[in-house]
Design an enzyme around this catalytic site. Structure first.
Site, PDB file in Angstrom:
ATOM      1  N   ASP A  93       0.806  -1.212   0.000  1.00  0.00           N
ATOM      2  CA  ASP A  93       0.000   0.000   0.000  1.00  0.00           C
ATOM      3  C   ASP A  93       0.847   1.272   0.000  1.00  0.00           C
ATOM      4  OD1 ASP A  93      -2.343   1.426  -0.147  1.00  0.00           O
ATOM      5  OD2 ASP A  93      -2.557   1.580   2.016  1.00  0.00           O
ATOM      6  N   CYS A 153     -20.671  -1.152 -12.109  1.00  0.00           N
ATOM      7  CA  CYS A 153     -20.053  -0.356 -11.035  1.00  0.00           C
ATOM      8  C   CYS A 153     -20.360   1.129 -11.223  1.00  0.00           C
ATOM      9  CB  CYS A 153     -18.547  -0.604 -10.969  1.00  0.00           C
ATOM     10  SG  CYS A 153     -17.698  -0.352 -12.535  1.00  0.00           S
TER      11      CYS A 153
HETATM   12  S1  SF4 Z   1     -16.810  -5.995 -14.793  1.00  0.00           S
HETATM   13 FE1  SF4 Z   1     -15.804  -4.000 -14.952  1.00  0.00          FE
HETATM   14  S2  SF4 Z   1     -17.437  -2.599 -15.567  1.00  0.00           S
HETATM   15 FE2  SF4 Z   1     -18.451  -4.463 -14.781  1.00  0.00          FE
HETATM   16  S3  SF4 Z   1     -18.819  -4.006 -12.588  1.00  0.00           S
HETATM   17 FE3  SF4 Z   1     -16.855  -5.078 -12.737  1.00  0.00          FE
HETATM   18  S4  SF4 Z   1     -15.331  -3.427 -12.807  1.00  0.00           S
HETATM   19 FE4  SF4 Z   1     -17.311  -2.511 -13.328  1.00  0.00          FE
END
Ligand code: SF4
Ligand code: SF4
Length: 257
Positions: A93, A153
């Site tokens: 980190d 997301c």
């Molecule tokens: S696959 Fe990629 S675009 Fe779909 S939720 Fe996961 S991180 Fe987001």
């Protein structure tokens, strides 16, 4: 490395050398670094361990900085004995290494639109650490792929911090819950939407690439989970300890309003 981390790979230093992060730890990089040994530390627990959870899953387990660094230092010591002419520096980190980029270049996973490393076995529920060395070691991969791009997301993020082209680090609830002082009414509302007093898992939990993420087998993480914190809670050895009691208890108060 197998006893140190269940998932690790080798990234040539020249793949990330132009993207080093300016930080104090940079001074610990070996001169003429050639290789980054990247290790992933999965932290997902059984669902039963998340009962009444009010903190991000990564913070439920004992502070990963201590766990990852202790394991990486152990590996670095063995390597120093095997290769006394070479230098080995461990980081987790607090690192000059762009960890997601290095992990992708080592073939450990892909980069999600949410900026996280997504591994095949453990999804994005992994911590990343690394050993940088001036020893040349053959790389394990050299491609950097992307996630499947479903955009779940983006749609699910209550802070609108994720987009296809950008990530608003300061606007992300992880950063908001770490902020000192008074929060704005808008920030408090966001926290309430998430329900967490530390961090946020929404973009990880909706990610289809996390649907079958394997649980951790790391003993230190299995031994001491704390999923719900309240006023007066123990901070020692937890991932939120560094931020101090005032911020944690302010956040608890906000969720109780
Ligand atoms: S696959 Fe990629 S675009 Fe779909 S939720 Fe996961 S991180 Fe987001
Ligand atoms: S952690 Fe929460 S606030 Fe941050 S990007 Fe993901 S969904 Fe958005």
């Amino acid at each position: 490395m197998n006893g140190i981390s269940p998932l690790w790979g080798i990234c040539p230093f020249n793949k990330i050398k132009d993207n080093l992060i300016a930080c104090r730890a940079k001074s610990r990089l070996p001169e003429n670094a050639k290789t980054v040994i990247v290790a992933c530390f999965p932290y997902l627990l059984e669902d039963s361990q998340y009962k009444n959870r009010n903190i991000s899953k990564y913070a439920v387990v004992t502070d990963y900085h201590n766990v990852a660094l202790a394991r990486l230092e152990k590996a670095a010591d063995k390597l120093r004995t095997l290769y006394p002419e070479n230098k080995f520096s461990a980081f987790a980190d607090n690192s000059p290494i762009p960890e997601v980029r290095a992990a992708c270049a080592a073939g450990l996973g892909v980069r999600g639109i949410n900026t996280l490393l997504i591994t095949k076995k453990y999804g994005s529920y992994v911590f990343i650490g690394e050993i940088v060395t001036d020893l040349e070691i053959k790389s394990t991969d050299n491609k950097t792929n992307a996630c499947i791009g479903c955009k779940k997301c983006i749609d699910a993020c209550p802070a609108r911090a994720v987009s296809e082209t950008d990530f608003d680090e300061k606007g992300c609830l992880s950063a908001v819950t770490q902020k000192k002082g008074e929060l704005t009414a808008e920030e408090e509302d966001l926290m309430k939407k998430c329900g967490c007093v530390w961090g946020c898992d929404i973009c990880q939990d909706v990610c289809p690439m996390n649907a079958d993420a394997a649980k951790t087998e790391i003993e230190e993480f299995l031994s001491s989970p704390v999923s719900c914190i309240s006023k007066g809670c123990e901070l020692d050895g937890r991932a939120y300890e560094w931020r101090g009691r005032n911020v944690i208890e302010r956040n608890i108060k906000i969720q109780q309003k």
